[in-house]
Design an enzyme around this catalytic site. Structure first.
Site, mmCIF file in Angstrom:
data_model
loop_
_atom_site.group_PDB
_atom_site.id
_atom_site.type_symbol
_atom_site.label_atom_id
_atom_site.label_comp_id
_atom_site.label_asym_id
_atom_site.label_seq_id
_atom_site.Cartn_x
_atom_site.Cartn_y
_atom_site.Cartn_z
ATOM 1 N N HIS A 41 -4.762 -0.086 5.640
ATOM 2 C CA HIS A 41 -5.980 -0.502 6.342
ATOM 3 C C HIS A 41 -5.633 -1.252 7.628
ATOM 4 O O HIS A 41 -5.939 -2.429 7.796
ATOM 5 C CB HIS A 41 -6.858 -1.356 5.426
ATOM 6 C CG HIS A 41 -7.518 -0.554 4.354
ATOM 7 N ND1 HIS A 41 -7.858 -1.057 3.126
ATOM 8 C CD2 HIS A 41 -7.894 0.758 4.329
ATOM 9 C CE1 HIS A 41 -8.410 -0.096 2.397
ATOM 10 N NE2 HIS A 41 -8.452 1.000 3.106
ATOM 11 N N HIS A 75 -2.678 2.435 -2.628
ATOM 12 C CA HIS A 75 -3.882 2.015 -3.354
ATOM 13 C C HIS A 75 -4.099 2.748 -4.681
ATOM 14 O O HIS A 75 -4.799 2.245 -5.556
ATOM 15 C CB HIS A 75 -5.133 2.258 -2.489
ATOM 16 C CG HIS A 75 -5.127 1.545 -1.185
ATOM 17 N ND1 HIS A 75 -4.688 2.141 -0.012
ATOM 18 C CD2 HIS A 75 -5.497 0.291 -0.849
ATOM 19 C CE1 HIS A 75 -4.804 1.267 0.984
ATOM 20 N NE2 HIS A 75 -5.290 0.143 0.506
ATOM 21 N N CYS A 97 1.429 2.168 -5.451
ATOM 22 C CA CYS A 97 2.194 0.938 -5.698
ATOM 23 C C CYS A 97 2.445 0.788 -7.202
ATOM 24 O O CYS A 97 1.530 0.979 -8.003
ATOM 25 C CB CYS A 97 1.405 -0.255 -5.166
ATOM 26 S SG CYS A 97 2.095 -1.849 -5.650
ATOM 27 N N GLU A 131 -8.463 1.169 -4.043
ATOM 28 C CA GLU A 131 -7.790 0.783 -5.297
ATOM 29 C C GLU A 131 -8.791 0.689 -6.445
ATOM 30 O O GLU A 131 -8.523 1.170 -7.554
ATOM 31 C CB GLU A 131 -7.076 -0.564 -5.135
ATOM 32 C CG GLU A 131 -6.351 -0.996 -6.405
ATOM 33 C CD GLU A 131 -5.845 -2.427 -6.368
ATOM 34 O OE1 GLU A 131 -5.873 -3.091 -7.417
ATOM 35 O OE2 GLU A 131 -5.422 -2.899 -5.288
ATOM 36 N N SER A 227 -9.121 -5.472 2.807
ATOM 37 C CA SER A 227 -9.640 -6.426 1.827
ATOM 38 C C SER A 227 -8.722 -7.643 1.738
ATOM 39 O O SER A 227 -9.161 -8.790 1.726
ATOM 40 C CB SER A 227 -9.734 -5.738 0.458
ATOM 41 O OG SER A 227 -10.018 -6.665 -0.553
ATOM 42 N N SER A 270 -1.217 -5.769 4.908
ATOM 43 C CA SER A 270 -1.426 -4.457 5.534
ATOM 44 C C SER A 270 -1.172 -4.508 7.043
ATOM 45 O O SER A 270 -1.523 -3.580 7.768
ATOM 46 C CB SER A 270 -2.871 -3.993 5.270
ATOM 47 O OG SER A 270 -3.789 -4.989 5.683
#
Length: 292
Positions: A41, A75, A97, A131, A227, A270
């Site tokens: 992101h 994600h 991840c 995610e 986020s 990110s």
């Protein structure tokens, strides 16, 4: 002389680093590589990889693909994505991840237990976040997503609750939700909670607070869609109200330089290091030109 410093603890987490390395390795082979959603992101990093040949697609475009190679970002994805890949002969480069992958498996196991219908599987996370969509997908859409404490108050406290968290959420808010549910759940049912917040994210907070508090002015570099960026930026603001969220060097406001002695540059998990360095260089250049 105004001092300028980059926070060495800021920048990509290992999950994002792995995804980007996988993309770069594949692109170096000269193959056509698609990525399902933005690889991270951060629009600047997405743009950099686009110039290397990475093609970002959405889920509708993914469904139309056949005989292609697609990277799944850190994600994670719901099971449906893997089903479509098998049906359409799509080779998956899976960069989910490991922390997210473990969480997906735990939620799937919880959902597949015999008493699934008798309990609420609750995920503390951002509705619509990539995610979270992957996590909810492990329960065929049955999991309840809550974004804040106020939404936790609307749960059915006469039914058992199993609480999990998106990996990049605030640890403090998670425990507030836990305490509230403990106080309100019926004694005739059970409540189990799992702190599934990534420690790479959680452990950054104390260091970030220290860094933000030690400078007169903070430029927090992050994509507007991140986020994790929103959450970490709010931590900066708590200790230093003179903190500003920027996406690129063009957003640096020179008027903020007046009457200060130090500037700190930091970012989200990110945020690429090269972008923070670019911001740092631009600030130094403006200060050297004495345009303030």
């Amino acid at each position: 002389m105004i001092k300028v410093e980059i926070d060495e603890g800021s920048g990509f987490c290992f999950g994002v680093v792995t995804a980007i390395h996988k993309a770069e390795e594949e692109l170096a082979k000269g193959v056509t590589l698609y990525c399902l959603g933005d690889i991270v992101h951060n629009s600047r990093e997405v743009e950099r990889l686009k110039t290397m040949g990475l093609i970002t697609i959405n889920h509708e475009e993914f469904k139309q693909l056949h005989n292609a190679k697609v990277l799944l970002r850190a994600h994670g994805e719901p099971p449906e994505t893997y089903t479509i890949a098998r049906e359409n002969n799509i080779e998956i480069i899976d960069a989910t991840c490991p922390v997210v992958l473990r969480l997906q498996k735990r939620i799937k196991q919880e959902y597949q237990e015999k008493d699934a219908e008798e309990k609420q599987i609750v995920i503390y996370g951002q509705n619509g976040h990539a995610e979270v969509l992957g996590l909810v997908g492990q329960t065929t859409g049955k999991a309840i997503v809550i974004e804040k404490l106020e939404e936790a108050k609307e749960l059915d406290f006469s039914k058992s609750i199993r609480l999990y968290s998106q990996t990049t959420k605030s640890l403090d808010e998670f425990w507030e939700i836990v305490d509230y549910i403990k106080d309100h759940i019926s004694p005739s049912v059970t409540f189990e909670y799992y702190d599934t917040i990534c420690r790479q994210v959680a452990n950054r907070m104390p260091n970030l607070r220290t860094f933000a508090a030690s400078h007169d002015l903070i430029f927090f570099v992050s994509g507007k869609k991140s986020s994790n960026g929103k959450m970490l930026f709010s931590e900066c603001l708590k200790v230093n109200p003179n903190s500003h969220l920027i996406d690129n060097a063009e957003e640096i406001d020179d008027s903020l330089f007046h009457g200060i002695s130090s500037i700190g540059v930091c970012g989200a998990t990110s945020t690429p290091k090269w972008l923070m360095e670019q911001i740092y260089t631009e600030i130094k250049a403006r200060l050297d030109k004495k345009i303030i």
